[in-house]
Design an enzyme around this catalytic site. Structure first.
Site, short mmCIF file in Angstrom:
data_model
loop_
_atom_site.label_atom_id
_atom_site.label_comp_id
_atom_site.label_asym_id
_atom_site.label_seq_id
_atom_site.Cartn_x
_atom_site.Cartn_y
_atom_site.Cartn_z
N GLU A 266 42.57 38.77 54.48
CA GLU A 266 43.12 38.68 53.12
C GLU A 266 44.37 37.81 53.08
O GLU A 266 44.56 37.02 52.15
CB GLU A 266 43.45 40.08 52.56
CG GLU A 266 42.24 41.00 52.41
CD GLU A 266 41.32 40.62 51.26
OE1 GLU A 266 41.63 39.67 50.53
OE2 GLU A 266 40.27 41.28 51.10
N ARG A 270 44.18 34.41 50.82
CA ARG A 270 44.98 34.39 49.59
C ARG A 270 46.31 33.67 49.80
O ARG A 270 46.64 32.76 49.05
CB ARG A 270 45.25 35.82 49.10
CG ARG A 270 43.97 36.56 48.81
CD ARG A 270 44.20 37.85 48.04
NE ARG A 270 43.09 38.76 48.25
CZ ARG A 270 42.72 39.68 47.39
NH1 ARG A 270 43.35 39.85 46.26
NH2 ARG A 270 41.70 40.49 47.66
N ASP A 399 29.27 37.65 54.25
CA ASP A 399 29.28 36.55 53.28
C ASP A 399 30.01 35.25 53.63
O ASP A 399 29.41 34.21 53.89
CB ASP A 399 29.76 37.06 51.91
CG ASP A 399 31.05 37.87 51.94
OD1 ASP A 399 31.69 37.93 52.99
OD2 ASP A 399 31.42 38.43 50.88
N GLU A 533 31.99 35.99 42.00
CA GLU A 533 30.89 35.30 42.70
C GLU A 533 29.78 34.75 41.81
O GLU A 533 29.24 33.67 42.08
CB GLU A 533 30.28 36.25 43.76
CG GLU A 533 31.20 36.56 44.93
CD GLU A 533 32.28 37.57 44.62
OE1 GLU A 533 32.15 38.29 43.59
OE2 GLU A 533 33.27 37.68 45.37
N THR A 619 37.41 30.56 50.24
CA THR A 619 36.66 31.66 49.65
C THR A 619 37.44 32.39 48.56
O THR A 619 36.90 33.25 47.87
CB THR A 619 36.16 32.63 50.74
OG1 THR A 619 35.18 33.48 50.18
CG2 THR A 619 37.31 33.46 51.33
C1 DMJ Z 1 37.72 37.44 47.07
O1 DMJ Z 1 38.88 37.88 47.66
C2 DMJ Z 1 37.02 36.43 47.95
O2 DMJ Z 1 36.09 35.75 47.19
C3 DMJ Z 1 36.32 37.06 49.11
O3 DMJ Z 1 35.62 36.14 49.89
C4 DMJ Z 1 35.35 38.07 48.60
N1 DMJ Z 1 35.93 39.01 47.70
C5 DMJ Z 1 36.89 38.64 46.72
C6 DMJ Z 1 36.35 38.52 45.33
O4 DMJ Z 1 35.32 39.33 45.01
#
Ligand code: DMJ
Length: 644
Positions: A266, A270, A399, A533, A619
């Site tokens: 995270e 982020r 994922d 998503e 992501t």
């Molecule tokens: C986000 O923090 C990112 O997209 C992560 O890869 C998956 N989950 C959340 C959003 O759903």
């Protein structure tokens, strides 16, 4: 010791009293010893333990001890699993070098505690000697590598982009209806931001119903997740006052010397991702410095016998361990497999090869080990380097690993052939084992448990429409159209999961068994937490096909968000997408600002806003530029020639 006879008490009576007293004292001292002993087995967040064991602690932070929303915050963590372990804390502000050396030998009590909480094996190798090369490379400073973090030339980087990042007119579409829709999304961003600023400034997320801030426990004591996650969205939307407020906060108030327990994943996607993209878009040196400084604090997580990082790291001490809920102290594929883009950029900006070395090492190991049916299971031991369980998912836990393979290839200006090979062979295995067609004709990605299919698709897995779409063109020529079709089919299925609910928002997971077709069958899967998503896939599919249906689907989502998630002081997730009398979860996730609203804005913008030839999105939707090494080197040589 001399006992004096008490008046009125016989000698034998007094003897009896004394021995009773003695037994009582013995019992009392036993009790006291037991109580102190028990402190060692309490979680670190327990106040008593903090008082007794951590004189220097400045801010208690716990991982996984929070509310319902805290548990959800970690997108990859199965809701029903045990919380992650707590770790030790230390003085805020101590230098990272000092703290890191402490981390090599965590106190026995801490280790024992963590081991118990993590189910036995989480800490197994913390005290094992590390390889010489590993220790040396971690110690080496940029200058020892012949690197100088201040020599990165922003001008050269800009000169190597094919197009201006914001396009001709900041991506403004010529069609008035589309522009109106885009303006609406911008208004939503401003509304979400203004409320965050008003009620939760400096905290990680806004709680829009109670109008206060949420700190949570995923970011190791770091603050301002919504600010970092919003920088690039505000910038591309031209919300410059808001962007400037955000920038000023980062400059003056983002404290990287926190010492709490953080999710490596995270913090990377982020914070590191957000700071990197803010730097690349604006050229503000401060963002670059902070990104590299933070990246350095994540390195100790890689100190394992295999170099596969653990999921949780104490940003101050550098101690790391595995999530308590992760099977047998394992690391999670979607976590250690979602570092590549950011870490390669950290090397690019700092000229320190260590970041790239760390992620290339992960890749080497993954390439080397045997994969059941060519699939990558979700849990891997950072000690043995073996898979721990055979659970495969393109949703949570797996994922973004797949996403980062194709994006690594694209970000390398299509030179990273290993990433390309790994991506396409993984995709083949996914097609052979997981892609399914429902009785109603919907294409979906099932989960795989040791060969047995679970006919469930998570909201998280809906990013894969976009991923397969952006990778279509670089697949084998005879497969290109097929991949584009597959991407469109998956995106269609995910859209169906939205249209089949009363609110027109999609559930956390939907199923294709017992008569279900893209609907949630369990109460616990019915929530929607402002996730991006599905909209992410609309955006990519729009860019790839220009089929107007994707903009229409995006607009349906805007209307549903406005109707069901907008509250007086921000946006909130909802607990059940199948009921019109919604119950709000009181959380405006930071990814709503960084991803959901950004992808919607891009969907209604012209393609020249952040063109895909020049940018890949991490992501968390933070745009990172394609690295054109050849061009950068040519420019460097030209400069040298001119100066000679
Ligand atoms: C986000 O923090 C990112 O997209 C992560 O890869 C998956 N989950 C959340 C959003 O759903």
């Amino acid at each position: 010791m001399v006992f004096r006879k008490l008046p009125g008490v016989s000698a034998s009576g007094m003897g009896l009293r004394l021995s009773q007293k003695f037994v009582f004292l013995l019992f009392l001292s036993g009790l006291v010893t037991l109580c102190f002993g028990a402190l060692f087995f309490l979680p670190d967040s327990v106040r008593l333990k903090r008082i007794f064991l951590s004189k220097t602690e400045s801010q208690p932070v716990t991982v996984g001890s929070g509310s319902e929303n805290d548990a959800r915050e970690h997108s990859k963590r199965p809701k029903d699993q045990e919380h992650a372990p707590r770790g030790m804390t230390s003085a805020k502000g101590e230098t990272s070098t000092k703290l890191r050396s402490l981390s090599r030998k965590p106190s026995v009590s801490h280790e024992a505690t963590e081991e118990r909480l993590a189910g036995g094996k989480a800490q197994e190798d913390l005290t094992l000697p590390r390889s010489r090369a590993e220790s040396a490379s971690e110690r080496a400073t940029p200058s020892e590598h012949g690197a100088n973090p201040d020599t990165y030339s922003y001008e050269k980087f800009r000169g190597c982009l094919l197009k201006p990042p914001l396009g001709r007119d900041s991506g403004r579409p010529s069609d008035p209806k589309t522009n109106e829709r885009r303006e609406k999304v911008k208004e939503m961003m401003k509304f979400a931001w203004d409320n965050y600023k008003r009620y939760a400034w400096g905290k990680n997320e806004l709680r829009p119903l109670t109008r206060n801030g949420h700190i949570g426990n995923m970011f190791g004591g770091l603050r301002g997740a919504s600010i970092i996650d919003s920088l690039d969205t505000l910038y591309i939307m031209g919300l410059m006052d808001e962007y400037n407020d955000a920038k000023e906060w980062v400059q003056t108030s983002l404290d990287l010397n926190s010492n709490g327990e953080a999710s490596l994943f995270e913090v990377n996607i982020r914070y590191v991702g957000g700071l990197l993209s803010a730097y690349y878009l604006t050229g503000e040196e401060m963002f670059k410095k902070k990104a590299v400084e933070l990246g350095e604090k994540l390195l100790p997580a890689f100190n394992t016998p295999t170099g596969i990082p653990r999921g949780v790291i104490n940003l101050g001490s550098g101690t790391s361990w595995s999530w308590g809920w992760a099977s047998a102290g394992s690391s999670i594929l979607a976590e250690f497999g979602t570092l590549h883009l950011e870490f390669v950029h950290l090397t690019e900006l700092s000229s320190n090869p260590i970041y790239t070395e760390k992620v290339m090492n992960i890749r080497k190991l993954l390439n080397r080990i045997e994969k059941p049916h060519g699939l990558y299971p979700n849990f891997l031991s950072p000690v043995s380097g073996n898979w721990v369980q055979h659970h495969v998912s393109i949703g949570g836990l797996g994922d973004s690993f797949y996403e980062y393979l194709i994006k690594s290839y694209l970000m390398s200006d299509k030179t990273d052939d290993d990433a390309k090979k790994m991506y396409y062979s993984a995709l083949e295995a996914i097609e052979a084992n997981l892609v399914q067609k429902s009785p109603g004709g919907l294409t979906y990605l099932a989960e795989w448990r040791g060969g047995i299919l679970d006919h469930k698709m998570g909201h998280l897995a809906c990013f894969s429409g976009g991923m397969i779409g952006i990778g279509a063109d670089d697949g084998a020529p005879e497969k290109r159209q097929h991949y584009l079709d597959l991407a469109a089919e998956i995106t269609h299925t995910c859209h169906e999961s939205y249209t089949r609910s009363a609110t027109k928002l999609g559930p956390e997971a939907f199923r294709f068994d017992s008569g279900a077709e893209a609907t949630a069958t369990r109460l616990s899967d019915r929530y929607y937490i402002l996730r991006p998503e599905v909209i992410e896939s609309y955006m990519y599919m729009w860019r790839l096909t220009h089929d107007p249906k994707y903009r229409e689907w995006g607009w349906e989502a805007v209307e549903a968000l406005e109707e069901h998630c907008r509250v007086e002081a921000g946006f909130s997730g909802i607990r059940d997408v199948y009921t019109m009398t919604v119950s709000h979860d009181n959380m405006q996730q930071s990814f709503f600002l960084s991803e959901t609203l950004k992808y919607l804005y891009l969907l209604f913008s012209d393609d020249d806003l952040l063109p895909l030839e020049d940018w890949v999105f991490n992501t968390e939707a933070h745009p990172l530029p394609t690295i054109r090494t050849g061009c950068l080197q040519d420019k460097a040589t030209q400069d040298k020639t001119v100066s000679e």
